[in-house]
Design a protein around this motif. Structure first.
Motif, short mmCIF file in Angstrom:
data_model
loop_
_atom_site.label_atom_id
_atom_site.label_comp_id
_atom_site.label_asym_id
_atom_site.label_seq_id
_atom_site.Cartn_x
_atom_site.Cartn_y
_atom_site.Cartn_z
N ILE A 211 0.85 -1.18 0.00
CA ILE A 211 0.00 0.00 0.00
C ILE A 211 0.89 1.24 0.00
O ILE A 211 2.10 1.15 0.21
CB ILE A 211 -0.92 0.03 1.25
N TYR A 212 0.28 2.40 -0.21
CA TYR A 212 1.02 3.66 -0.14
C TYR A 212 1.60 3.83 1.27
O TYR A 212 0.91 3.65 2.26
CB TYR A 212 0.08 4.83 -0.46
N GLY A 213 2.88 4.16 1.34
CA GLY A 213 3.53 4.42 2.63
C GLY A 213 3.77 3.18 3.46
O GLY A 213 4.00 3.28 4.67
N PHE A 214 3.79 2.01 2.84
CA PHE A 214 3.96 0.76 3.59
C PHE A 214 5.23 0.73 4.41
O PHE A 214 5.31 0.10 5.46
CB PHE A 214 3.91 -0.44 2.64
N TYR A 215 6.24 1.44 3.96
CA TYR A 215 7.55 1.44 4.62
C TYR A 215 7.51 2.14 5.97
O TYR A 215 8.44 2.05 6.75
CB TYR A 215 8.60 2.10 3.73
N LEU A 216 6.43 2.83 6.27
CA LEU A 216 6.29 3.50 7.56
C LEU A 216 5.81 2.56 8.66
O LEU A 216 5.78 2.94 9.83
CB LEU A 216 5.30 4.67 7.44
N PHE A 217 5.44 1.35 8.28
CA PHE A 217 4.88 0.39 9.23
C PHE A 217 5.80 -0.81 9.37
O PHE A 217 5.79 -1.70 8.51
CB PHE A 217 3.48 -0.05 8.77
N PRO A 218 6.63 -0.85 10.41
CA PRO A 218 7.60 -1.94 10.55
C PRO A 218 6.97 -3.32 10.65
O PRO A 218 7.62 -4.32 10.37
CB PRO A 218 8.37 -1.59 11.83
N GLY B 242 10.63 -4.04 6.00
CA GLY B 242 12.00 -4.43 6.32
C GLY B 242 12.82 -4.73 5.08
O GLY B 242 14.00 -4.39 4.99
N LYS B 243 12.18 -5.37 4.10
CA LYS B 243 12.87 -5.67 2.84
C LYS B 243 13.30 -4.38 2.14
O LYS B 243 14.40 -4.28 1.63
CB LYS B 243 11.96 -6.47 1.91
N LEU B 244 12.40 -3.39 2.14
CA LEU B 244 12.71 -2.13 1.49
C LEU B 244 13.86 -1.42 2.20
O LEU B 244 14.75 -0.87 1.55
CB LEU B 244 11.50 -1.21 1.43
N MET B 245 13.87 -1.43 3.51
CA MET B 245 14.96 -0.78 4.24
C MET B 245 16.30 -1.41 3.87
O MET B 245 17.31 -0.71 3.71
CB MET B 245 14.73 -0.86 5.75
N THR B 246 16.32 -2.72 3.68
CA THR B 246 17.54 -3.40 3.25
C THR B 246 17.93 -2.96 1.85
O THR B 246 19.10 -2.69 1.57
CB THR B 246 17.35 -4.93 3.30
N GLU B 247 16.94 -2.86 0.95
CA GLU B 247 17.22 -2.42 -0.42
C GLU B 247 17.75 -0.99 -0.45
O GLU B 247 18.66 -0.66 -1.21
CB GLU B 247 15.98 -2.54 -1.29
N ILE B 248 17.18 -0.12 0.37
CA ILE B 248 17.65 1.26 0.44
C ILE B 248 19.09 1.31 0.95
O ILE B 248 19.93 2.02 0.40
CB ILE B 248 16.72 2.12 1.33
#
Length: 66
Positions: free
Chosen positions: A37-44, A50-56
């Motif tokens: 969803i939109y802004g999914f990375y704001l919800f741990p 978590g996958k996105l934080m690793t990719e970043i």
């Protein structure tokens, strides 16, 4: 790096932005999370967050000295 969630209402707009950057010869990495969803990375608690934080982190490490 442009991140797109599959259920993001702005998905098409983000995809057009990626294409515009590529047409201008800009290097861009598209990261697509089709079930997000939109802004999914704001919800741990969302696993893709978590996958996105690793990719970043990897993206920054690869491009920090460019």
């Amino acid at each position: 790096m442009v991140v797109i969630g599959g259920f993001d209402l702005l998905r098409d707009r983000h995809a057009r932005y990626v294409e515009e950057l590529r047409e201008e010869g800009k290097p861009v990495q598209l990261v697509d999370y089709p079930d997000a969803i939109y802004g999914f990375y704001l919800f741990p608690e969302i696993m893709d967050s978590g996958k996105l934080m690793t990719e970043i982190k990897l993206f920054v490490q690869e491009h920090i000295y460019v």
